[in-house]
Design an enzyme around this catalytic site. Structure first.
Site, PDB file in Angstrom:
ATOM      1  N   ASP A   1      -9.784   3.351   6.421  1.00  0.00           N
ATOM      2  CA  ASP A   1     -10.194   1.948   6.380  1.00  0.00           C
ATOM      3  C   ASP A   1     -11.677   1.802   6.727  1.00  0.00           C
ATOM      4  OD1 ASP A   1      -8.626  -0.065   5.481  1.00  0.00           O
ATOM      5  OD2 ASP A   1      -7.659  -0.520   7.393  1.00  0.00           O
TER       6      ASP A   1
ATOM      7  N   LYS B   1       0.836  -1.205   0.000  1.00  0.00           N
ATOM      8  CA  LYS B   1       0.000   0.000   0.000  1.00  0.00           C
ATOM      9  C   LYS B   1       0.875   1.261   0.000  1.00  0.00           C
ATOM     10  CE  LYS B   1      -2.731  -2.138   3.180  1.00  0.00           C
ATOM     11  NZ  LYS B   1      -3.791  -2.476   4.122  1.00  0.00           N
TER      12      LYS B   1
ATOM     13  N   GLN C   1      -2.873  -1.290  10.566  1.00  0.00           N
ATOM     14  CA  GLN C   1      -2.899  -2.625   9.956  1.00  0.00           C
ATOM     15  C   GLN C   1      -3.312  -3.656  11.002  1.00  0.00           C
ATOM     16  OE1 GLN C   1      -2.323  -3.223   6.593  1.00  0.00           O
ATOM     17  NE2 GLN C   1      -2.954  -5.330   7.027  1.00  0.00           N
TER      18      GLN C   1
END
Ligand code: NAP
Length: 279
Positions: free
Chosen positions: A117, A50, A94
């Site tokens: 997210d 990413k 993450q």
């Protein structure tokens, strides 16, 4: 019938190109911070992918790698700092986090406007009220891919397998908002095959390699494979593409399907957060 490929790689490249063109004209640039706690090798790969994608489209990005032993309070303090920075428009923690850290508390500490997210409670709430703000990247990528191929969702019997907050639940909600009729299955679902065989659209987000076989799929169904598993050093999905390709009308490959779409949607969400920040 041999299923047509829903080419996530191709579509994501087009999206990334258009993001790059738009970001080139922006000054200052959008900024995204990745936060990884511990050394889970899969997490490291995803964060690096990413981060590289950000650089390619011109998004400023930085990675904060914290040791496994990091206390929750230290993580919250870092997030607090990132929340207050003017040059950071998106924050991505993450997952998974080490078990001594409460993931919900960590995700909820992100400013909802920077939650690219879409996993903090405020954004989950907005999504489930049908007025989404930032949408989780994987389900958003699925909807975008279906829309690119002009697949009509209205009234379609859709079966989602997997009920995680990351994929299953939000894609079930988004498909409902697109007027599909959704059944959400999980590990306690009974007679799974009877349910999946009725699906016009079958979305599998389980992480069980090749467990959906041709005899579980309706003739002509559209099959979306979210699963990623390692099998004999190969990356494979939940779908047994060999048998399912003979039955389905469309199928997403693994790799090259939902994975690249997810990355493209993280980039898009960062630009979206940037625009809201500057509006
Ligand atoms: P997760 O949190 O582990 O959820 C898996 C879900 O599958 C659970 O709801 C579980 O049911 C259900 N399940 C497990 N075994 C089942 C069975 N035999 N029959 C029916 N349902 C079953 O996983 P996740 O985070 O959603 O991820 C799912 C997969 O997608 C993983 O392979 C992951 O690597 C992949 N993924 C890919 C992308 C991408 O970009 N392509 C993004 C995110 C995730 P219970 O709730 O009852 O336990």
């Amino acid at each position: 019938m041999t299923a047509k490929i829903l080419d996530g790689k191709l579509v994501s490249q087009e999206i990334r190109k258009s993001l790059e063109d738009e970001i080139r004209k922006l000054d200052p640039k959008p900024g995204l911070a990745f936060v990884q706690v511990g050394e889970n090798p899969a997490s490291t790969i995803y964060v690096n992918l990413k981060h590289k994608a950000c650089q390619q489209v011109g998004i400023y990005s930085e990675i904060h790698r914290l040791p496994e032993s990091t206390e929750e309070i230290e993580l919250l303090s870092l997030i607090n700092n990132l929340n207050s920075r003017q040059d950071i428009h998106g924050i991505l923690i993450q997952l998974p986090l080490p078990s001594h850290i409460n993931s919900y508390r960590a995700l909820d500490s992100i400013n909802p406007l920077k939650d690219v997210d879409g996993l903090n409670s405020v954004n989950v709430g907005y999504l489930h009220q049908g007025r989404p703000n930032l949408i989780p990247a994987t389900p958003k990528g699925i909807i975008r891919l279906l829309s690119y191929y002009e697949i009509d969702l209205e009234g379609k019997n859709t079966v989602v397998i997997g009920r995680s907050n990351l994929v299953g639940r939000p894609i079930a909600e988004l498909m409902t908002q697109k007027n599909a009729t959704v059944t959400l299955c999980h590990s306690r679902s009974k007679s799974l095959k009877d349910i999946t065989r009725n699906a016009d659209i079958l979305i599998s987000a389980v992480g069980n390699p090749r467990f959906i076989k041709g005899d579980m799929v309706k003739q002509g169904a559209i099959v979306i494979d979210v699963g990623i598993s390692k099998l004999e050093d190969k990356i494979v999905g939940d779908i047994d593409s060999e048998t399912v390709s003979e039955i389905a009308s469309y199928i997403t490959p693994v790799p090259g399907g939902i994975g690249p779409m997810t990355i493209a949607m993280v980039l898009e969400n960062t630009l979206e957060a940037y625009k809201k920040f500057n509006s």
